[in-house]
Design an enzyme around this catalytic site. Structure first.
Site, short mmCIF file in Angstrom:
data_model
loop_
_atom_site.label_atom_id
_atom_site.label_comp_id
_atom_site.label_asym_id
_atom_site.label_seq_id
_atom_site.Cartn_x
_atom_site.Cartn_y
_atom_site.Cartn_z
N ASP A 230 12.87 6.25 -6.18
CA ASP A 230 12.80 5.47 -4.94
C ASP A 230 11.45 4.80 -4.69
O ASP A 230 11.18 4.36 -3.57
CB ASP A 230 13.16 6.34 -3.73
CG ASP A 230 12.14 7.44 -3.49
OD1 ASP A 230 11.39 7.77 -4.42
OD2 ASP A 230 12.11 7.98 -2.37
N GLU A 231 10.60 4.69 -5.70
CA GLU A 231 9.34 4.00 -5.51
C GLU A 231 8.79 3.47 -6.82
O GLU A 231 9.08 4.01 -7.90
CB GLU A 231 8.30 4.92 -4.84
CG GLU A 231 7.90 6.12 -5.67
CD GLU A 231 6.80 6.93 -5.02
OE1 GLU A 231 5.84 6.34 -4.49
OE2 GLU A 231 6.89 8.16 -5.07
#
Length: 421
Positions: A112-113
């Protein structure tokens, strides 16, 4: 637009998805939007722990890793869902495909990043305009919110993305450091965990400014080589590049032994596997890595080899974990004949600083077994104070140079080999 970009330096974005698992579920089922939502295991039995939760749930005090029973106590109307990792992987791949539309220099850090180097993307507009386009594209195409930090290096970009959530865009220049970063508590700095924070406070370093102006000799004495690096970060210095191939690094640590005599006794062979697992685990500890896959090699008395490997659901590093996995592989591969050589190899190694355990349903069941203990601990904390008992897992000395470190992260092995452009 080139005038908005430095002549010598870089422009790096850190794109951080907001409450990723919960947001994906809301995108999949819009009826969940605006409701307190948590992703957890063993929903039917009210056991397990919270993996992540929506911002609506956080307003009630619900937090990641909180026991499910405690979360329900804080928020009786909490909607609880089991994880759907296939759904999250799909959303993550779509996210990084979007990021690669803006630059070929994209480095996934976790599901998620990730970092995006847009230094040579000036034809698309100013840095703030590109960040706005990314945020808009991710929202319109995936219905997912994200926060973005804009800075001249990775560290500052990561710090910037944390300043405004959800859906924030923050520019953090080196000249902004004294006013924005330095007043912050030392534990708020990326790369500093609870234990490191305690060591720094013990020598009078309370804020990031104290660290930036700290005595290098003293910092090295307290933190070793990390002391120098942390001081550099506190002053906004970070020379790491955005590396698109970082997710494709394959490393291994193995150990094998030729037996003094051919052995066909299962108990003896498993004992040897245990010894090999100990040696591999020891080397992994020195190198500070986890394994995402494991392999076992068997050579029979006729000198024919048989190797078997498997990917792991969760990263492992301990002797017991390595032995258990290698034993499973061995029993599947072994034909019952006498063995001349045995080998155990941990593969697809990931630095401890960037590994985050993927909590699957089996993990939840294991965590659920601790529920009576968690209730007892909670009662003791309520009676005697929060600091009466600490979880050993919380006493990490290091949040991590590339810690996926958000509450919604897990290992990025599914990204290996993926090309988005």
């Amino acid at each position: 637009m080139k005038e908005y970009y430095p002549k010598k330096g870089r422009v790096i974005l850190h794109v951080d998805m907001n409450s990723f698992y919960a947001s994906v579920e809301c995108a999949y089922n819009p009826l969940l939007k605006g409701k307190p939502l948590a992703i957890a295991g063993n929903v039917e039995e009210r056991k397990g722990i919270i993996v992540t939760c929506s911002y609506e749930a956080r307003k009630f005090g619900v937090k990641t890793t909180m026991p499910l029973w405690e979360a329900k106590k804080l928020c009786p109307r909490l909607t609880i869902m089991p994880p759907n990792f296939d759904r999250y992987r799909k959303a993550s791949l779509e996210l990084f495909a979007i990021l690669n539309e803006f630059s070929p220099l994209v480095e996934p850090i976790s599901i998620d990043e990730g970092y995006v180097d847009i230094t040579d993307s000036y034809d698309l507009g100013s840095p703030i305009h590109i960040a706005e386009m990314i945020q808009k594209s991710v929202m319109e195409r995936l219905d997912l919110p994200c926060s973005i930090g804009i800075a001249p290096n990775k560290f500052l970009a990561k710090m910037a993305s944390d300043l405004k959530k959800p859906m924030g865009i923050t520019i953090l220049r080196k000249r902004d450091i004294p006013a924005i970063l330095w007043p912050m508590e030392i534990e708020e700095m990326h790369g500093i965990g609870k234990k490191t924070g305690e060591k720094l406070r013990a020598i009078g370093i309370i804020t990031i400014k104290d660290l930036a102006r700290g005595d290098s000799v003293q910092l090295k004495a307290v933190l070793g080589i990390n002391g120098k690096r942390l001081k550099e970060r506190a002053n906004g210095e970070d020379k790491r590049i955005v590396d698109p191939d970082a997710a494709n690094e394959f490393k291994s640590i193995g150990n094998s032994t030729t037996l003094p005599k051919d052995i066909a006794n299962q108990q003896e062979l498993c004992s040897i596997l245990d010894s090999l697992a100990f040696k591999v685990a020891t080397r992994m500890k020195v190198k500070h890595v986890h394994a995402l896959a494991i392999a076992v090699t068997i050579r029979y008395q006729n000198r024919k080899n048989n190797s078997k490997s498997m990917k792991l659901i969760n990263p492992i590093k301990t002797q017991s974990e390595l032995f258990e996995m290698s034993k499973q592989l061995f029993l599947k591969a072994w034909n019952g004949n006498a063995v001349r050589l045995l080998g155990v190899t941990a593969t697809e190694l990931v630095d401890n600083n960037i590994v985050a355990k993927q909590l699957d349903l089996f993990s939840y069941e294991k965590e659920a077994e601790k529920e009576p203990l968690l209730k007892t601990i909670s009662a003791l904390k309520e009676k005697y104070g929060a600091s009466i008992i600490e979880n050993a897992g919380d006493r990490s000395d290091w949040k991590g140079e590339e810690n996926i470190g958000t509450s919604t992260s897990f290992n990025k092995d599914f990204l290996q080999g993926k090309k988005f452009f």
